[in-house]
Design a protein around this motif. Structure first.
Motif, short mmCIF file in Angstrom:
data_model
loop_
_atom_site.label_atom_id
_atom_site.label_comp_id
_atom_site.label_asym_id
_atom_site.label_seq_id
_atom_site.Cartn_x
_atom_site.Cartn_y
_atom_site.Cartn_z
N MET A 110 -2.80 -7.94 -1.26
CA MET A 110 -2.74 -6.77 -2.12
C MET A 110 -1.28 -6.31 -2.18
N GLU A 111 -0.75 -6.06 -3.37
CA GLU A 111 0.61 -5.57 -3.59
C GLU A 111 0.60 -4.04 -3.63
N TRP A 112 1.78 -3.43 -3.47
CA TRP A 112 1.88 -1.97 -3.44
C TRP A 112 1.29 -1.33 -4.69
N LEU A 113 1.52 -1.88 -5.86
CA LEU A 113 0.99 -1.29 -7.10
C LEU A 113 -0.53 -1.42 -7.20
N ASP A 114 -1.13 -2.25 -6.37
CA ASP A 114 -2.59 -2.37 -6.33
C ASP A 114 -3.22 -1.37 -5.37
N VAL A 115 -2.40 -0.70 -4.57
CA VAL A 115 -2.88 0.23 -3.55
C VAL A 115 -3.05 1.62 -4.15
N SER A 116 -4.18 2.23 -3.88
CA SER A 116 -4.43 3.61 -4.30
C SER A 116 -3.53 4.54 -3.48
N THR A 117 -3.04 5.59 -4.10
CA THR A 117 -2.22 6.56 -3.38
C THR A 117 -3.00 7.82 -3.00
N GLU A 118 -4.31 7.81 -3.22
CA GLU A 118 -5.11 9.00 -2.96
C GLU A 118 -5.10 9.41 -1.49
#
Length: 155
Positions: free
Chosen positions: A1-9
């Motif tokens: 999983m790349e950073w842009l695929d990670v939710s920031t919630e």
């Protein structure tokens, strides 16, 4: 999983900013770390309105970052003084890092407002990121950041 695929919630930076990310809050913490304790002293020194100061002090106290200690001057009603808790003191390196960044990128022409030095040897104080194993200061290029166990896929 790349950073842009990670939710920031559930991002810890976002959660931290929810608690301490307002300008007045950081200035209250700066002053509390410098020994300011009383409401009127915060108000006068920072230049914040009573309503905003009351709100921020209430939020910091509810979050366990500040604790209240009752005091009473002769002839006056009982009032609260504010002291940093351990949780509050753990924000001190953040304040020092902001000061360090500001002195580098937004300096006052007359020089630093505070001259922070190590009491033991007199050397200037600075904040660094270091390896927990080797205790060496690191640059961003020497650090690998990967999604951790709390990372959630962005929807």
């Amino acid at each position: 999983m790349e950073w842009l695929d990670v939710s920031t919630e559930n991002c810890p930076v976002q959660r931290s900013l929810d608690l301490v990310g307002e300008k007045w809050t950081l200035l209250i913490l700066r002053d509390a770390a410098s020994g300011v304790r009383r409401f009127d002293d915060f108000r006068r020194h920072i230049g914040v309105s009573e309503a905003v100061l009351s709100d921020r002090l209430r939020k910091l106290t509810a979050a366990g970052i500040l604790a209240t200690v009752a005091y009473r001057e002769p002839g006056s009603r009982s009032r609260n003084a504010y002291r940093l808790t351990r949780k509050g003191w753990d924000l001190w390196p953040v304040l020092v890092a902001l000061r360090q960044w500001g002195e580098t990128y937004a300096p006052d022409p007359e020089g630093p407002v505070l001259d922070m030095r190590h009491t033991g040897c007199g050397a200037p104080v600075r904040v660094v990121v270091e390896c927990a194993e080797e205790h060496d200061a690191l640059t961003p290029r020497q650090v690998t950041a990967r999604p951790g166990p709390g990372a959630r896929r962005r929807e």
